[in-house]
Design an enzyme around this catalytic site. Structure first.
Site, PDB file in Angstrom:
ATOM      1  N   THR A  63      15.896 -41.318  19.171  1.00  0.00           N
ATOM      2  CA  THR A  63      14.877 -41.243  20.225  1.00  0.00           C
ATOM      3  C   THR A  63      13.562 -41.900  19.832  1.00  0.00           C
ATOM      4  OG1 THR A  63      14.079 -39.091  19.432  1.00  0.00           O
ATOM      5  CG2 THR A  63      15.872 -39.087  21.064  1.00  0.00           C
TER       6      THR A  63
ATOM      7  N   CYS B 106       8.666 -34.923  15.235  1.00  0.00           N
ATOM      8  CA  CYS B 106       8.391 -33.555  15.655  1.00  0.00           C
ATOM      9  C   CYS B 106       7.939 -32.704  14.477  1.00  0.00           C
ATOM     10  CB  CYS B 106       9.647 -32.895  16.248  1.00  0.00           C
ATOM     11  SG  CYS B 106      10.358 -33.729  17.672  1.00  0.00           S
TER      12      CYS B 106
ATOM     13  N   CYS C 244       6.209 -30.424  21.194  1.00  0.00           N
ATOM     14  CA  CYS C 244       5.685 -29.646  20.053  1.00  0.00           C
ATOM     15  C   CYS C 244       4.377 -30.191  19.517  1.00  0.00           C
ATOM     16  CB  CYS C 244       6.723 -29.571  18.933  1.00  0.00           C
ATOM     17  SG  CYS C 244       7.014 -31.134  18.053  1.00  0.00           S
TER      18      CYS C 244
ATOM     19  N   ASP D 141     -16.119  -9.252 -11.895  1.00  0.00           N
ATOM     20  CA  ASP D 141     -16.774  -8.772 -10.684  1.00  0.00           C
ATOM     21  C   ASP D 141     -16.606  -7.261 -10.568  1.00  0.00           C
ATOM     22  OD1 ASP D 141     -17.830  -9.508  -7.815  1.00  0.00           O
ATOM     23  OD2 ASP D 141     -16.164  -8.119  -7.515  1.00  0.00           O
TER      24      ASP D 141
END
Length: 491
Positions: free
Chosen positions: A30, A34, A68, A441
């Protein structure tokens, strides 16, 4: 990742959204690319090929899937973790450096030749710096087309294109639609209404889960009056950008961060988005982080209770370094007061019709010549602050997305008044080091003791070796055991 074909095929078949932005699936039949999580029926494995970036897909002749929208997927988390030159180059390209300074400017910042950069990026990402910047320009153009009523001719130049013809050709090639068709397809009302001048509304994607309490709670609790505020369920602040200034409002949503930007120059859009993503740590991979930390049985209950904690970052490393010094050995409220005084005296005034923001945080150059007697700080802290801002102003202490983290640590430790805590908090929040750690800390030590972890810095550092390279995230989970306001979303 993209070279592991079997693993990529499994991710595509399972539609695993964790890999969105990590690799891209291109379909040979195609000619479309995606996300791994694309909802369409997965193609046959023999028709798939995998690419490390959208730019690589575009360079190979594939166009973005209209369903998408792979061009809007979160950024690859590897650029947060890695500190090599390719990762630093990617962070600079995402910051818009190629659009502003060209490839020679990118090379200059990295200390490489343009040929080296082309070769390294092409080998690792399948595309050179110009192709990567072009893909980013196309994404910026799409945001402007779909979310604003800005004339398309203005969109072209705001997105960084040098001509309208190049803009039209790129959009048509990347999205298989003309700019006009893209705008016509936009379903939301944002592109049809007339917003405030320069206002742009968009969604910032992230990988789920995301726990917003400590992220936005930290930003709101430490907000400097005039520069930052929490208003109407959103964190708002001013931004000092290359072409002007801006104001951003960021609000957490279930599957995205709602972002509203008001810019004096739309050419700053790419840079502003990059800064906001770094501020909210939106390109992190929370599943990988939590999986590693959950392996420690003493941390596992904290992770299970609120998975997806992020590390609050910074929109400006130099600003955060100054604020870190102001916060040495004082409360959060006192640090805000000291910073607000600097802002009122040396910040650049701005107008904010929508809220209470009044200034940009002062740049190092504006602070380098200030009179130390005007600072309501101990004498040693004044020396530390002035030494820091002068080093930032003259360039001897570079702090930015392209700078080596270990080199920056070494230069910070060489400054008077800089110890491990200040250096590591700057590495964590300004430089984005996911493995920065604060064993000394007080909040970390209290939490460690309450969980049955070693409480001394040396012993805790040894135990934390199992949490690497995500120790900065472990700190967020440890801090969250306290009732301090930084751990809670404001009402």
């Amino acid at each position: 990742m993209h070279t592991d074909t079997e693993r990529c095929v499994r991710a595509v078949r399972s539609k695993d959204a964790r890999f969105d932005g990590v690799f891209f699936t291109a379909v040979r039949t195609t000619r479309i690319y995606c996300r791994p999580s694309c909802p369409v029926v997965p193609p046959k494995p023999e028709n798939m090929e995998f690419h490390p970036s959208a730019a690589s897909c575009q360079r190979a002749g594939f166009r973005a899937c209209k369903r998408c929208r792979p061009d809007t997927s979160p950024g690859s988390p590897q650029w947060n973790v890695r500190a090599d030159a390719v990762a630093r180059a990617m962070r600079l390209i995402q910051d818009g450096v190629v659009d502003r300074e060209g490839v020679p400017g990118l090379a200059r910042r990295l200390g490489w030749s343009t040929r080296q950069i082309e070769r390294q990026l092409l080998a690792e990402l399948g595309a050179g710096p110009l192709a990567l910047a072009r893909a980013q320009r196309a994404q910026t153009a799409r945001v402007l087309i779909e979310t604003t009523p800005m004339p398309l001719g203005e969109v072209a130049f705001a997105a960084g294109f040098s001509s309208i013809r190049t803009f039209n050709e790129t959009v048509r090639e990347v999205f298989a639609l003309t700019p006009g068709e893209l705008r016509a397809r936009a379903t939301g009302p944002a592109c049809r209404r007339a917003p405030a001048p320069g206002a742009i509304t968009l969604r910032l994607p992230f990988r789920t889960p995301l726990e917003p309490s400590n992220l936005f709670g930290h930003l709101a609790a430490t907000a400097v009056p005039g520069v930052e505020e929490w208003r109407d369920g959103a964190y708002r602040r001013t931004l000092n950008l290359p072409y002007g200034h801006g104001v951003v409002a960021l609000a957490p949503r279930a599957d995205h961060i709602a972002c509203r930007l008001s810019l004096t120059d739309p050419r700053d859009l790419t840079h502003a988005i990059s800064r906001c993503r770094r501020l909210l740590d939106l390109d992190a991979d929370p599943v990988a982080v939590d999986e590693r930390l959950r392996a420690d049985p003493l941390l596992a209950p904290l992770v299970d209770a609120a998975p997806g904690r992020r590390v609050p970052g910074s929109v400006d490393p130099a600003e955060f370094a100054v604020r870190a010094v102001l916060g040495q050995q004082v409360s959060t409220a006192a640090a805000r007061t000291h910073a607000a005084r600097l802002v009122a005296a040396h910040g650049t005034p701005v107008e904010d019709p929508e809220g209470g923001l009044t200034h940009l945080f002062p740049e190092p150059g504006a602070l380098a010549a200030l009179d130390p007697e005007t600072l309501a700080l101990p004498r040693s802290r004044r020396t530390t602050l002035l030494t820091l801002v002068r080093a930032l102003a003259d360039g001897t202490l570079p702090l930015g997305p392209a700078d080596d983290r270990e080199e920056a640590r070494a230069r910070l430790l060489a400054l008077p008044g800089f110890g491990p805590w200040t250096t590591e908090i700057i590495a964590m929040r300004a430089l984005g080091d996911p493995d920065a750690f604060l064993p000394g800390d007080l909040g970390v030590r209290r939490a460690a003791e309450g969980l049955g972890l070693p409480a001394t810095p040396a012993a805790l550092t040894a135990r934390a070796a199992h949490w690497r390279p995500w120790r900065a995230y472990a700190v967020q989970y440890l801090w969250a055991t306290d009732t301090h306001p930084i751990n809670h979303l404001p009402s």
